[in-house]
Design an enzyme around this catalytic site. Structure first.
Site, PDB file in Angstrom:
ATOM      1  N   GLY A  76     -10.522  66.744 -33.966  1.00  0.00           N
ATOM      2  CA  GLY A  76     -11.269  65.725 -33.282  1.00  0.00           C
ATOM      3  C   GLY A  76     -10.448  65.637 -31.830  1.00  0.00           C
ATOM      4  N   ASN A 132      -7.142  63.972 -37.129  1.00  0.00           N
ATOM      5  CA  ASN A 132      -7.642  63.063 -36.415  1.00  0.00           C
ATOM      6  C   ASN A 132      -9.043  62.532 -36.509  1.00  0.00           C
ATOM      7  OD1 ASN A 132      -7.658  60.938 -34.163  1.00  0.00           O
ATOM      8  ND2 ASN A 132      -8.899  62.473 -33.238  1.00  0.00           N
ATOM      9  N   TYR A 181     -16.290  53.665 -44.397  1.00  0.00           N
ATOM     10  CA  TYR A 181     -15.138  53.868 -43.382  1.00  0.00           C
ATOM     11  C   TYR A 181     -13.817  53.315 -44.214  1.00  0.00           C
ATOM     12  CZ  TYR A 181     -12.472  53.992 -38.993  1.00  0.00           C
ATOM     13  OH  TYR A 181     -11.572  54.180 -38.133  1.00  0.00           O
TER      14      TYR A 181
HETATM   15  P1  NAP Z   1     -13.993  59.224 -30.978  1.00  0.00           P
HETATM   16  O1  NAP Z   1     -13.606  58.810 -29.558  1.00  0.00           O
HETATM   17  O2  NAP Z   1     -15.493  58.881 -31.610  1.00  0.00           O
HETATM   18  O3  NAP Z   1     -13.668  60.605 -31.396  1.00  0.00           O
HETATM   19  C1  NAP Z   1     -13.790  61.275 -32.557  1.00  0.00           C
HETATM   20  C2  NAP Z   1     -13.342  62.767 -32.469  1.00  0.00           C
HETATM   21  O4  NAP Z   1     -13.521  63.325 -33.874  1.00  0.00           O
HETATM   22  C3  NAP Z   1     -14.357  63.651 -31.503  1.00  0.00           C
HETATM   23  O5  NAP Z   1     -13.586  64.480 -30.907  1.00  0.00           O
HETATM   24  C4  NAP Z   1     -15.319  64.170 -32.511  1.00  0.00           C
HETATM   25  O6  NAP Z   1     -15.835  65.480 -32.085  1.00  0.00           O
HETATM   26  C5  NAP Z   1     -14.492  64.422 -33.828  1.00  0.00           C
HETATM   27  N1  NAP Z   1     -15.173  64.678 -35.179  1.00  0.00           N
HETATM   28  C6  NAP Z   1     -15.906  63.932 -35.833  1.00  0.00           C
HETATM   29  N2  NAP Z   1     -16.575  64.387 -36.923  1.00  0.00           N
HETATM   30  C7  NAP Z   1     -15.755  65.704 -36.848  1.00  0.00           C
HETATM   31  C8  NAP Z   1     -15.736  66.541 -38.067  1.00  0.00           C
HETATM   32  N3  NAP Z   1     -16.395  66.435 -38.951  1.00  0.00           N
HETATM   33  N4  NAP Z   1     -15.133  67.812 -37.564  1.00  0.00           N
HETATM   34  C9  NAP Z   1     -14.568  67.831 -36.496  1.00  0.00           C
HETATM   35  N5  NAP Z   1     -14.373  66.975 -35.456  1.00  0.00           N
HETATM   36  C10 NAP Z   1     -14.941  65.853 -35.995  1.00  0.00           C
HETATM   37  O7  NAP Z   1     -12.961  58.496 -31.878  1.00  0.00           O
HETATM   38  P2  NAP Z   1     -11.675  57.922 -31.876  1.00  0.00           P
HETATM   39  O8  NAP Z   1     -11.862  56.259 -31.762  1.00  0.00           O
HETATM   40  O9  NAP Z   1     -10.962  58.616 -30.888  1.00  0.00           O
HETATM   41  O10 NAP Z   1     -10.835  57.856 -33.355  1.00  0.00           O
HETATM   42  C11 NAP Z   1     -10.106  59.137 -33.697  1.00  0.00           C
HETATM   43  C12 NAP Z   1      -9.695  58.677 -35.084  1.00  0.00           C
HETATM   44  O11 NAP Z   1      -8.839  57.305 -35.133  1.00  0.00           O
HETATM   45  C13 NAP Z   1     -10.736  58.664 -36.123  1.00  0.00           C
HETATM   46  O12 NAP Z   1     -10.339  59.105 -37.453  1.00  0.00           O
HETATM   47  C14 NAP Z   1     -10.919  56.949 -36.048  1.00  0.00           C
HETATM   48  O13 NAP Z   1     -11.357  56.756 -37.608  1.00  0.00           O
HETATM   49  C15 NAP Z   1      -9.486  56.459 -36.106  1.00  0.00           C
HETATM   50  N6  NAP Z   1      -9.256  55.220 -35.701  1.00  0.00           N
HETATM   51  C16 NAP Z   1      -9.923  54.704 -34.490  1.00  0.00           C
HETATM   52  C17 NAP Z   1      -9.755  53.396 -34.171  1.00  0.00           C
HETATM   53  C18 NAP Z   1     -10.037  52.961 -32.719  1.00  0.00           C
HETATM   54  O14 NAP Z   1     -10.105  51.632 -32.457  1.00  0.00           O
HETATM   55  N7  NAP Z   1     -10.641  53.900 -31.920  1.00  0.00           N
HETATM   56  C19 NAP Z   1      -9.248  52.385 -34.894  1.00  0.00           C
HETATM   57  C20 NAP Z   1      -8.693  52.892 -36.271  1.00  0.00           C
HETATM   58  C21 NAP Z   1      -8.958  54.297 -36.479  1.00  0.00           C
HETATM   59  P3  NAP Z   1     -17.586  65.790 -32.338  1.00  0.00           P
HETATM   60  O15 NAP Z   1     -18.192  64.464 -31.628  1.00  0.00           O
HETATM   61  O16 NAP Z   1     -17.648  67.166 -31.462  1.00  0.00           O
HETATM   62  O17 NAP Z   1     -17.658  65.797 -33.814  1.00  0.00           O
END
Ligand code: NAP
Length: 245
Positions: free
Chosen positions: A10, A88, A153
């Protein structure tokens, strides 16, 4: 200096992108993964190359065991072994429990929980053999506290936390540490979809009164990957401005 290698799932945007740039600046060769957003992944690679770093694109669905096998076959053909794995990749499909479709449950568990499982299983033996490794799993404060409208989630992230602690116990005497980062409310595409009212509501319960930035999370990932964290394993460390204490 020995070249170090990291796989970040990700990595096309948000927290994964920030981790990729941070590791590249720390002289890692970065294996960049995502599933759909390949243009964005190429852009991250370009940013790394522009800063004289090195990387390899590894597109694939982390939740699919065949894709992960292919990714690790490529990794093995390029380097002697991963030093760091950052699980991630993650998605949300929010809704109150009665509204959740089977597909919403499966998609979130596949990407968030099975994705981390497939990658950790692939990294397990090589890291054990080389007697070195750092595994960093992206959980969430929601995996600790639960959250209305996020049953799928929260279950996936609670699962990631349980898997992190179990793996940490299995690998503790093999030179491999396994930790989880639990971000709170970080400014990314995942949180951009929330309305201004919801953002204001969440920000109100953050003692620091602001959302976090992706670099706040990447800085902790870089620390957990470094030798400075050598005596830390099985931990869930929150990056949340004091939201959950
Ligand atoms: P984001 O901006 O939506 O980015 C998610 C990334 O994961 C993208 O690169 C997406 O690429 C990739 N992805 C999703 N499903 C995938 C799969 N099956 N295989 C490979 N890649 C995949 O999310 P983010 O906010 O940066 O979150 C990153 C991590 O932190 C996640 O695990 C999320 O749950 C966690 N998190 C985020 C927050 C927050 O406030 N942002 C809070 C708590 C936890 P594609 O679109 O190409 O699939």
């Amino acid at each position: 200096m020995n070249q170090k290698y990291v796989l970040i799932t990700g990595a096309s945007r948000g927290i994964g992108r920030a981790c990729a740039l941070a590791f590249a600046r720390n002289h890692y060769h970065v294996f960049l993964n995502c599933r759909h957003s390949l243009d964005a992944l190429h852009q991250v690679a370009k940013e790394i190359l522009d800063e004289h770093g090195s990387c390899t694109l590894l597109p694939g669905n982390a939740g699919n065991p065949d894709d992960v096998r292919k990714m690790f076959a490529i990794i093995e053909s390029i380097c002697p072994g991963l030093d760091v794995l950052v699980n991630n990749a993650g998605i949300t499909r929010d809704g109150l429990m009665p509204m959740l479709k089977d597909a919403d449950w499966d998609a979130v568990l596949d990407a968030n929980l099975k994705g981390a499982f497939h990658c950790m299983r692939a990294a397990y033996r090589p890291m054990m053999k080389q007697k070195y490794g750092k595994i960093i799993n992206m959980a969430s404060v929601v995996g600790v506290t639960g959250n209305a409208g996020q049953v799928n989630y929260a279950a996936s992230k609670a699962g990631v936390i349980g898997m992190t602690k179990s793996m940490a116990k299995e690998l503790a005497n093999r030179g491999v540490t396994v930790n989880a980062i639990a971000p709170g409310f970080i400014r990314t595409a995942m949180t951009d979809v929330l309305s201004d009212d919801v953002k204001a509501e969440i920000t109100r319960v953050i003692p620091m009164g602001i959302m976090g930035e992706t670099e706040d999370v990447a800085n902790l990932a870089a620390f957990l990957a470094s030798d400075a964290s050598r005596y830390i394993t099985g931990q869930v460390i929150k990056v949340d401005g004091g939201m959950v204490m």
